[in-house]
Design a protein around this motif. Structure first.
Motif, short mmCIF file in Angstrom:
data_model
loop_
_atom_site.label_atom_id
_atom_site.label_comp_id
_atom_site.label_asym_id
_atom_site.label_seq_id
_atom_site.Cartn_x
_atom_site.Cartn_y
_atom_site.Cartn_z
N PRO A 28 38.94 38.89 45.35
CA PRO A 28 39.32 39.69 46.49
C PRO A 28 38.40 39.47 47.75
O PRO A 28 38.87 39.58 48.78
N SER A 29 37.11 39.37 47.51
CA SER A 29 36.44 39.34 48.67
C SER A 29 35.64 38.03 48.93
O SER A 29 34.69 37.83 49.70
N GLU A 30 36.14 37.19 47.94
CA GLU A 30 35.61 35.79 47.86
C GLU A 30 34.03 35.62 47.90
O GLU A 30 33.67 34.43 48.64
N PRO A 31 33.36 36.32 47.33
CA PRO A 31 32.18 36.05 47.18
C PRO A 31 31.78 34.60 46.32
O PRO A 31 32.55 34.50 45.36
N GLU A 32 30.43 33.98 46.56
CA GLU A 32 30.16 33.15 45.72
C GLU A 32 29.75 33.47 44.45
O GLU A 32 29.35 34.78 44.39
N GLY A 33 29.81 32.91 43.43
CA GLY A 33 29.45 33.14 42.20
C GLY A 33 30.04 33.87 41.25
O GLY A 33 30.05 34.35 40.25
N PHE A 34 31.54 33.72 41.51
CA PHE A 34 32.74 34.28 40.81
C PHE A 34 33.92 33.30 40.77
O PHE A 34 34.05 32.58 41.64
N ARG A 35 34.44 33.20 39.47
CA ARG A 35 35.80 32.56 39.37
C ARG A 35 36.54 33.44 38.44
O ARG A 35 36.22 33.98 37.38
N TRP A 36 37.83 33.67 38.91
CA TRP A 36 38.89 34.45 38.46
C TRP A 36 39.91 33.63 37.91
O TRP A 36 40.55 32.94 38.65
N PHE A 37 40.48 34.25 36.60
CA PHE A 37 41.56 33.28 36.33
C PHE A 37 42.60 34.54 35.56
O PHE A 37 42.42 35.38 35.02
N VAL A 38 43.93 34.18 35.80
CA VAL A 38 44.94 35.11 35.18
C VAL A 38 45.03 34.41 33.71
O VAL A 38 45.28 33.40 33.41
N ILE A 39 45.28 35.42 32.89
CA ILE A 39 45.41 35.24 31.52
C ILE A 39 46.95 35.35 31.30
O ILE A 39 47.77 34.39 30.74
N GLN A 40 47.48 36.44 31.57
CA GLN A 40 48.81 36.84 31.43
C GLN A 40 49.15 38.07 32.36
O GLN A 40 48.43 39.06 32.25
N GLY A 41 50.11 38.13 32.94
CA GLY A 41 50.52 39.30 33.90
C GLY A 41 49.29 39.69 34.73
O GLY A 41 48.87 39.09 35.42
N ASN A 42 48.85 40.81 34.71
CA ASN A 42 47.41 41.28 35.59
C ASN A 42 46.31 41.06 34.66
O ASN A 42 45.19 41.53 35.00
N THR A 43 46.23 40.64 33.38
CA THR A 43 45.09 40.44 32.65
C THR A 43 44.47 39.31 33.09
O THR A 43 45.04 38.12 33.08
N GLN A 44 43.24 39.26 33.07
CA GLN A 44 42.30 38.32 33.84
C GLN A 44 40.87 37.90 33.16
O GLN A 44 40.47 38.87 32.02
N LEU A 45 40.35 36.78 33.32
CA LEU A 45 39.11 36.30 32.99
C LEU A 45 38.27 36.39 34.27
O LEU A 45 38.79 35.53 35.10
N HIS A 46 37.00 36.92 34.26
CA HIS A 46 36.01 36.81 35.30
C HIS A 46 34.86 36.09 34.90
O HIS A 46 34.31 36.71 33.94
N LEU A 47 34.64 34.77 35.47
CA LEU A 47 33.37 34.39 35.18
C LEU A 47 32.53 34.74 36.29
O LEU A 47 32.90 34.79 37.25
#
Length: 165
Positions: free
Chosen positions: A72-91
């Protein structure tokens, strides 16, 4: 004279008092509203600390075929992924990440077609194990669910099973 029941002799009033009090307590206990959980939860995300954000993120795209979404704020050091629906994986990129072989701490995803997913892994030459650690094997749980375990490039365990949801 009995103060609680003035018309009764002392001993009868005490007997009635000892009978009424437990009945009164029982009445309030049975008629009091039952209070349960006053809020509900929905699973939102699983966060994982990694050192090499690019290779680990690319693994989740290629092997698990997760769709990457913008932070949402596009900082460096993060990658976000959708698993299903609104469930996510955050690296989350960290300079130091504890490297321990802790299989009990893992991301778990379920698919109705575990055989097709195993074929996908084999095509990509991605190793997988059963719970005890036998390479290329599938665990059959007592409830009938089949499960396998694989590791991302930084040795984080991932369980894939066929539990119905």
């Amino acid at each position: 004279m009995n103060k609680i029941f003035p018309d009764l002799p002392h001993s009868q009033g005490q007997k009635r008092h000892f009978v009424c009090l437990p009945l009164l307590i029982l009445f309030f206990a049975l008629t009091a509203p039952v209070r349960g959980q006053e809020f509900s939860f929905t699973y939102d995300h699983f966060a994982l600390e990694v050192h090499d954000l690019k290779s680990v993120g690319d693994y989740y795209v290629k092997v698990l075929q997760l769709r990457e979404i913008p932070h949402p704020s596009e900082p460096e050091g993060f990658r976000w992924f959708v698993i299903q629906g609104n469930t996510q994986l955050h690296l989350i990129r960290k300079d130091t990440v504890p490297e321990e072989n802790r299989k009990s701490e893992h991301l778990c995803l379920s698919t109705p077609d575990l055989k097709a997913f195993i074929a996908h892994l084999e095509k990509l030459q991605i190793p997988y194990w059963d719970w005890p650690g036998t390479p290329g094997a599938v665990t059959l749980r007592a409830d009938g669910v089949q499960q396998i375990y694989l590791k991302d490039p930084e040795n984080n365990w991932i369980e894939i099973n066929n539990a119905p949801h």
